[in-house]
Design a protein around this motif. Structure first.
Motif, PDB file in Angstrom:
ATOM      1  N   SER A  21       0.820  -1.218   0.000  1.00 35.18           N
ATOM      2  CA  SER A  21       0.000   0.000   0.000  1.00 35.18           C
ATOM      3  C   SER A  21       0.852   1.266   0.000  1.00 35.18           C
ATOM      4  CB  SER A  21      -0.893   0.002   1.241  1.00 35.18           C
ATOM      5  OG  SER A  21      -1.631   1.186   1.301  1.00 35.18           O
ATOM      6  N   GLY A  22       0.395   2.254  -0.754  1.00 32.71           N
ATOM      7  CA  GLY A  22       1.044   3.569  -0.772  1.00 32.71           C
ATOM      8  C   GLY A  22       2.121   3.687  -1.830  1.00 32.71           C
ATOM      9  N   GLY A  46      -3.861   4.001   1.060  1.00 40.02           N
ATOM     10  CA  GLY A  46      -4.886   4.109   2.093  1.00 40.02           C
ATOM     11  C   GLY A  46      -5.968   5.120   1.754  1.00 40.02           C
ATOM     12  N   LEU A  73      -0.395  10.039   4.931  1.00 39.53           N
ATOM     13  CA  LEU A  73      -1.558   9.350   4.336  1.00 39.53           C
ATOM     14  C   LEU A  73      -2.465  10.289   3.541  1.00 39.53           C
ATOM     15  CD1 LEU A  73      -2.204   6.987   7.354  1.00 39.53           C
ATOM     16  CD2 LEU A  73      -1.225   6.343   5.149  1.00 39.53           C
ATOM     17  N   ASN A  99      -6.903  -0.368   1.109  1.00 41.97           N
ATOM     18  CA  ASN A  99      -6.245  -0.114   2.396  1.00 41.97           C
ATOM     19  C   ASN A  99      -7.012   1.007   3.101  1.00 41.97           C
ATOM     20  OD1 ASN A  99      -4.026   1.634   3.935  1.00 41.97           O
ATOM     21  ND2 ASN A  99      -3.234  -0.445   3.845  1.00 41.97           N
ATOM     22  N   ASN A 127      -5.062  -0.315   8.081  1.00 45.56           N
ATOM     23  CA  ASN A 127      -3.801   0.202   8.617  1.00 45.56           C
ATOM     24  C   ASN A 127      -4.072   0.792  10.000  1.00 45.56           C
ATOM     25  OD1 ASN A 127      -1.544   1.660   9.269  1.00 45.56           O
ATOM     26  ND2 ASN A 127      -1.484   2.898   7.396  1.00 45.56           N
ATOM     27  N   LYS A 165      -3.283  -4.707   9.381  1.00 41.20           N
ATOM     28  CA  LYS A 165      -1.860  -4.455   9.171  1.00 41.20           C
ATOM     29  C   LYS A 165      -1.269  -3.949  10.477  1.00 41.20           C
ATOM     30  CE  LYS A 165       1.241  -2.118   5.939  1.00 41.20           C
ATOM     31  NZ  LYS A 165       1.308  -1.368   4.693  1.00 41.20           N
ATOM     32  N   GLY A 217      12.177  -0.155   3.398  1.00 41.68           N
ATOM     33  CA  GLY A 217      13.282  -0.576   2.531  1.00 41.68           C
ATOM     34  C   GLY A 217      14.116  -1.672   3.176  1.00 41.68           C
ATOM     35  N   SER A 242       5.258  -7.677   5.069  1.00 40.77           N
ATOM     36  CA  SER A 242       5.567  -6.364   4.486  1.00 40.77           C
ATOM     37  C   SER A 242       6.719  -5.736   5.244  1.00 40.77           C
ATOM     38  CB  SER A 242       4.342  -5.449   4.549  1.00 40.77           C
ATOM     39  OG  SER A 242       4.677  -4.165   4.062  1.00 40.77           O
ATOM     40  N   GLY A 244      10.726  -4.397   3.602  1.00 45.58           N
ATOM     41  CA  GLY A 244      12.090  -4.504   3.113  1.00 45.58           C
ATOM     42  C   GLY A 244      12.381  -5.546   2.062  1.00 45.58           C
ATOM     43  N   GLY A 265       7.427  -2.950  -1.502  1.00 41.77           N
ATOM     44  CA  GLY A 265       7.081  -1.540  -1.515  1.00 41.77           C
ATOM     45  C   GLY A 265       8.207  -0.654  -2.003  1.00 41.77           C
ATOM     46  N   THR A 266       9.032  -0.202  -1.078  1.00 40.11           N
ATOM     47  CA  THR A 266      10.067   0.796  -1.357  1.00 40.11           C
ATOM     48  C   THR A 266      10.959   0.420  -2.543  1.00 40.11           C
ATOM     49  OG1 THR A 266      10.023   1.446   0.942  1.00 40.11           O
ATOM     50  CG2 THR A 266      12.018   2.014  -0.267  1.00 40.11           C
TER      51      THR A 266
HETATM   52  C1  FMN Z   1       5.641   6.410   0.343  1.00 43.72           C
HETATM   53  C2  FMN Z   1       4.961   5.365   1.177  1.00 43.72           C
HETATM   54  C3  FMN Z   1       3.577   5.427   1.360  1.00 43.72           C
HETATM   55  C4  FMN Z   1       2.919   4.457   2.146  1.00 43.72           C
HETATM   56  N1  FMN Z   1       1.559   4.521   2.301  1.00 43.72           N
HETATM   57  C5  FMN Z   1       0.915   3.548   3.020  1.00 43.72           C
HETATM   58  C6  FMN Z   1      -0.519   3.554   3.157  1.00 43.72           C
HETATM   59  O1  FMN Z   1      -1.238   4.390   2.577  1.00 43.72           O
HETATM   60  N2  FMN Z   1      -1.096   2.582   3.936  1.00 43.72           N
HETATM   61  C7  FMN Z   1      -0.344   1.599   4.555  1.00 43.72           C
HETATM   62  O2  FMN Z   1      -0.905   0.723   5.222  1.00 43.72           O
HETATM   63  N3  FMN Z   1       1.014   1.555   4.412  1.00 43.72           N
HETATM   64  C8  FMN Z   1       1.644   2.497   3.666  1.00 43.72           C
HETATM   65  N4  FMN Z   1       3.017   2.438   3.509  1.00 43.72           N
HETATM   66  C9  FMN Z   1       3.777   1.315   4.107  1.00 43.72           C
HETATM   67  C10 FMN Z   1       4.069   0.229   3.064  1.00 43.72           C
HETATM   68  O3  FMN Z   1       2.867  -0.338   2.562  1.00 43.72           O
HETATM   69  C11 FMN Z   1       4.943  -0.911   3.636  1.00 43.72           C
HETATM   70  O4  FMN Z   1       4.234  -1.571   4.676  1.00 43.72           O
HETATM   71  C12 FMN Z   1       6.264  -0.397   4.206  1.00 43.72           C
HETATM   72  O5  FMN Z   1       6.834   0.587   3.351  1.00 43.72           O
HETATM   73  C13 FMN Z   1       7.305  -1.522   4.427  1.00 43.72           C
HETATM   74  O6  FMN Z   1       7.541  -2.236   3.227  1.00 43.72           O
HETATM   75  P1  FMN Z   1       8.757  -1.914   2.188  1.00 43.72           P
HETATM   76  O7  FMN Z   1      10.018  -1.864   2.992  1.00 43.72           O
HETATM   77  O8  FMN Z   1       8.691  -3.049   1.221  1.00 43.72           O
HETATM   78  O9  FMN Z   1       8.433  -0.584   1.579  1.00 43.72           O
HETATM   79  C14 FMN Z   1       3.681   3.414   2.737  1.00 43.72           C
HETATM   80  C15 FMN Z   1       5.069   3.361   2.535  1.00 43.72           C
HETATM   81  C16 FMN Z   1       5.712   4.307   1.775  1.00 43.72           C
HETATM   82  C17 FMN Z   1       7.208   4.205   1.579  1.00 43.72           C
END
Ligand code: FMN
Length: 305
Positions: A21-22, A46, A73, A99, A127, A165, A217, A242, A244, A265-266
């Motif tokens: 998400s995001g 979200g 958000l 989300n 979330n 989450k 990340g 979720s 990294g 994600g990242t």
């Molecule tokens: C720019 C950005 C926006 C995000 N927006 C949301 C969101 O709207 N809702 C949510 O539950 N998590 C959000 N997250 C968290 C990610 O979904 C994920 O759980 C988190 O970044 C860890 O995973 P990653 O290391 O693979 O990025 C966001 C993360 C980033 C970096």
């Protein structure tokens, strides 16, 4: 040929790799950069009951092996989400998960109730790391009572599969996982960004406009892996990892530890094709190690001792 499909909560995913998400916005922003139809699914940004403006800039900062975000958000709100964002995904052949975010229990429940009537989101991911404005801004998911309240209210508002989450910023995630399941969660996403900050020593100011942000990340992968391991021993519902993951090795590690699905994600910001490559690598790993069904990897970790 390895069977890559995974079914949880009655939803069939063509493979276990999802976009977190995001990252992919509302699903249309990455057209041509990442082929979502090759993935198990996409979790959308979200959505809250009313539109949110988000935090003051700067909202992003790079860190060693990761990044901080304090987007706050920002989102278009429920009406625009239902009228514009979901219809835009009509022809997209992949599982869509919505989300849900909120500032009060009632806001969360209202969003779940509205999304429940829409046939597209296959599941709702809640979330619970949002600040609770009715309780001095403490994140819902870091207090057992508010976690129970928010999950129970969302459960009452929807018959769709409910993914909670969890927040990583707690001393022991096990009781929070059990609480979410007792309150009606069908699956748990483990976890979210880790509360963090950065300082610019020249200006002697915090880098982020919001002072604090969430770390994501590769830097958080070992932390998330442990949280998945602890959660898998605490509850019996499916786990969605979720935190990294950058490639197939991380996906395999998450699955061996007990995750049925893995969100990325990242990594997409630097390598938009990373999820597709992870699917290929995962299939090769399963083939090479004799797993005819990738679902058999879930929880297949050989524990020490
Ligand atoms: C720019 C950005 C926006 C995000 N927006 C949301 C969101 O709207 N809702 C949510 O539950 N998590 C959000 N997250 C968290 C990610 O979904 C994920 O759980 C988190 O970044 C860890 O995973 P990653 O290391 O693979 O990025 C966001 C993360 C980033 C970096």
């Amino acid at each position: 040929m390895t069977n890559l499909s995974i079914t949880i909560n009655g939803i069939e995913f063509r493979n276990p790799i999802l976009v977190a998400s995001g990252i992919a916005g509302y699903g249309t922003e990455w057209d041509g950069l990442c082929d979502f139809e090759k993935l198990g699914g996409v979790v959308l940004k979200g959505v809250s009951r009313e539109p949110w403006a988000g935090n003051a800039p700067p909202r992003l900062a790079e860190t060693p092996s990761g990044m901080l975000n304090a987007i706050g958000l920002e989102n278009v709100g429920l009406d625009a989400f239902l009228d514009e964002k979901l219809p835009a995904l009509e022809g997209l052949d992949t599982v869509i998960v919505a989300n849900v975010v909120g500032r009060t229990v009632a806001e969360y429940a209202d969003v779940c109730e509205a999304l429940d009537k829409h046939d597209r989101p296959a599941a709702l991911e809640v979330n619970v790391s949002c600040p609770n404005v009715e309780s001095s801004g403490i994140a819902f998911g870091t207090n057992i009572n508010t976690l129970t309240e928010v999950v129970s209210a969302c459960r009452a508002a929807t018959g769709k599969p409910l993914w909670v989450k969890l927040s990583p910023g707690v001393s022991d995630i096990a009781p929070f996982a059990a609480t979410a399941v007792d309150a009606g969660a069908d699956a748990l996403t483990v976890a979210n960004t880790i509360p963090a900050m950065a300082i610019d020593v020249e200006s002697r100011r915090p880098v982020l406009g919001n002072t604090y942000g969430g770390l994501s990340g590769p830097a958080v992968f070992p932390v998330a892996l442990r949280l998945v391991h602890v959660t898998a021993h605490a509850v019996d519902v499916p786990i969605i990892a979720s935190g990294g993951a950058v490639g197939w090795r991380d996906a395999v590690a998450f699955m061996l530890t007990g995750a049925s699905l893995v969100q990325m994600g990242t990594v997409l910001f630097s390598a938009p094709a990373a999820p597709e490559a992870a699917v290929t690598g995962l299939a090769e790993y399963a083939e090479r190690t004799g797993f005819k069904e990738v679902s058999k990897l879930v929880g297949a970790l050989i524990n020490k001792g």
